[in-house]
Design an enzyme around this catalytic site. Structure first.
Site, PDB file in Angstrom:
ATOM      1  CD1 TRP A   1      -2.057  -2.214   1.952  1.00 60.21           C
ATOM      2  CD2 TRP A   1      -2.901  -1.407   0.040  1.00 60.21           C
ATOM      3  NE1 TRP A   1      -3.028  -3.075   1.515  1.00 60.21           N
ATOM      4  CE2 TRP A   1      -3.564  -2.612   0.353  1.00 60.21           C
ATOM      5  CE3 TRP A   1      -3.268  -0.714  -1.112  1.00 60.21           C
ATOM      6  CZ2 TRP A   1      -4.571  -3.143  -0.457  1.00 60.21           C
ATOM      7  CZ3 TRP A   1      -4.267  -1.245  -1.926  1.00 60.21           C
ATOM      8  CH2 TRP A   1      -4.910  -2.453  -1.582  1.00 60.21           C
TER       9      TRP A   1
ATOM     10  CG  ASP B   1      -3.190   3.820   4.415  1.00 64.38           C
ATOM     11  OD1 ASP B   1      -4.159   3.573   5.154  1.00 64.38           O
ATOM     12  OD2 ASP B   1      -2.977   3.213   3.338  1.00 64.38           O
TER      13      ASP B   1
ATOM     14  CE  LYS C   1      -8.490  -3.371   3.886  1.00 61.88           C
ATOM     15  NZ  LYS C   1      -7.339  -2.634   3.414  1.00 61.88           N
TER      16      LYS C   1
HETATM   17  C1  PLP Z   1      -6.926  -2.116   2.132  1.00 65.24           C
HETATM   18  C2  PLP Z   1      -5.946  -1.020   2.231  1.00 65.24           C
HETATM   19  C3  PLP Z   1      -5.897   0.017   1.286  1.00 65.24           C
HETATM   20  C4  PLP Z   1      -6.821   0.070   0.093  1.00 65.24           C
HETATM   21  O1  PLP Z   1      -8.102   0.371   0.480  1.00 65.24           O
HETATM   22  P1  PLP Z   1      -9.267   0.618  -0.578  1.00 65.24           P
HETATM   23  O2  PLP Z   1     -10.369   1.145   0.257  1.00 65.24           O
HETATM   24  O3  PLP Z   1      -9.564  -0.696  -1.229  1.00 65.24           O
HETATM   25  O4  PLP Z   1      -8.784   1.618  -1.551  1.00 65.24           O
HETATM   26  C5  PLP Z   1      -4.975   1.020   1.474  1.00 65.24           C
HETATM   27  N1  PLP Z   1      -4.131   1.010   2.512  1.00 65.24           N
HETATM   28  C6  PLP Z   1      -4.140   0.029   3.427  1.00 65.24           C
HETATM   29  C7  PLP Z   1      -3.186   0.061   4.570  1.00 65.24           C
HETATM   30  C8  PLP Z   1      -5.043  -1.013   3.316  1.00 65.24           C
HETATM   31  O5  PLP Z   1      -5.054  -2.000   4.233  1.00 65.24           O
END
Ligand code: PLP
Length: 360
Positions: A101, A171, A195
């Site tokens: 990511w 993030d 998540k």
């Molecule tokens: C799942 C995830 C993403 C992507 O998320 P989307 O909502 O599918 O764009 C980005 N960063 C992390 C750390 C993730 O676990």
């Protein structure tokens, strides 16, 4: 029908209390005769839903008044572009690449300017967090970017990097609300909600207000400006109403069950059950450096692909589902987010012990 123990990395398990409440309110939300899905986002009813969600999130994370809370669409991935569009005034940003990511975010930023990879753990399959105490932060960097919990590899920053005065952007998709954080350490802290919080497609971004301006990269679409969303209370256009509603319920659930300090305690307890067993097992091993282990995503392997496959199959049959590791790592991964009960982790560990006895 029996519910399974769902170890999916995302979309992931939600608290049963929340799902039941949503079920009860499905046909008739609090006497208004319709579902939240059927309701105008300009209605008084929805105003209350979004206002309460924001207020409860502010309470949970103790978000100061000089930070905005935005509910936006496009998941975490759209932020990979939206962040440079809004923040890259000098067209320079520093990225610490600790997994898939972070790498995607870094690659996206390179579309807009100079995206420097100032540290990486790719040399060892992203199995650790690099030492970030004295990195070569660029003097003209507009921000330093991290992915705080690496969902796929199962590592987590237990100390934030020294950004040498630069804005930190993080993030936190896969560790959102898993423990208390100090929001003031960040310029932006954001996460896709699927998540640890709610249904997919929604991202919650907590942004220091002085970073929300009209001074964005030339050509930035109206919709990509943070200011558009901030000026319109996240309702410039129709938001992801139902996801916001469910997230609001999860915030209330977290508040009612003791807040984030208590949540951290429970998450540490759950992670310890699994890691302690992995450390004692002769069959299963954890794949990341102990000091950098995530409380949320626990990858492990047997070292034998066929045995991994046998384990995943038998576990699935026994009601422990979505344990297959990400396609880039293989093996297994147990995601043990907030809504996974302690009992689920205990039972999985017992199942693993039994599997080891039979197949060891
Ligand atoms: C799942 C995830 C993403 C992507 O998320 P989307 O909502 O599918 O764009 C980005 N960063 C992390 C750390 C993730 O676990």
């Amino acid at each position: 029908m029996d519910r399974v123990y769902n170890f999916s990395a995302g979309p992931a398990v939600l608290p049963e209390e929340v799902l039941r409440e949503a079920q009860e309110e499905m046909m008739n939300y609090r006497g208004c005769g319709m579902s939240v899905m059927e309701m105008s986002h300009r209605s008084k009813m929805f105003d209350e839903i979004i206002d309460e969600a924001e207020a409860d999130l502010r309470t949970l994370l103790q978000i100061p008044d000089d930070y905005a809370v935005l509910f936006m669409q496009g998941g975490a991935t759209l932020q990979f572009a939206q962040i440079p569009m809004n923040l890259m005034k000098n067209r320079v940003a520093d990225y610490i690449v600790t997994g898939t990511w972070a790498k995607k975010a870094w690659q996206e930023a390179a579309i807009f300017g100079q995206a420097n990879k100032i540290a990486s753990s790719e040399d060892k399959m992203f199995s650790y967090i690099p030492d970030c105490s004295d990195l070569p932060v660029s003097p003209d960097a507009d921000y330093v970017y991290i992915c705080e919990n690496n969902t796929i590899y199962g590592t987590k920053y237990h100390t934030l990097p020294n950004t040498k005065g630069k804005i930190l952007v993080s993030d936190v998709s896969s560790c959102f609300l898993s423990e208390p954080i100090d929001v003031t350490k960040y310029g932006i802290v954001y996460g896709g909600v699927q998540k640890n919080i709610g249904p997919a497609g929604l991202v919650v971004s907590i942004i220091r207000k002085d970073l929300i301006t009209d001074d964005v990269l030339e050509g930035t679409p109206t919709y990509m400006k943070f200011k558009t969303h901030a000026d319109n209370r996240s309702m410039y256009n129709t938001p992801n109403c139902y996801a916001i509603y469910i997230c609001g319920k999860v915030f209330k659930w977290l508040l009612a069950t003791g807040g984030l300090a208590k949540r951290k305690e429970i998450n540490e307890q759950k992670a310890a059950i699994l890691y302690d067993y992995l450390d004692s097992s002769k069959m299963f091993t954890g794949t990341v450096e102990k000091k950098d282990r995530s409380l949320m995503n626990v990858p492990f392997v047997t070292g034998d692909k066929d045995l991994d496959a046998k384990f995943i199959k038998e576990a699935t049959d026994a009601g422990f589902v979505n344990l297959k590791g990400h396609r880039s790592v293989g093996g297994m991964r147990a995601s043990i987010y907030n809504a996974m009960p302690v009992e689920g982790v205990q039972k999985l560990t017992e199942f693993m012990k039994h599997f080891e006895e039979v197949n060891g």
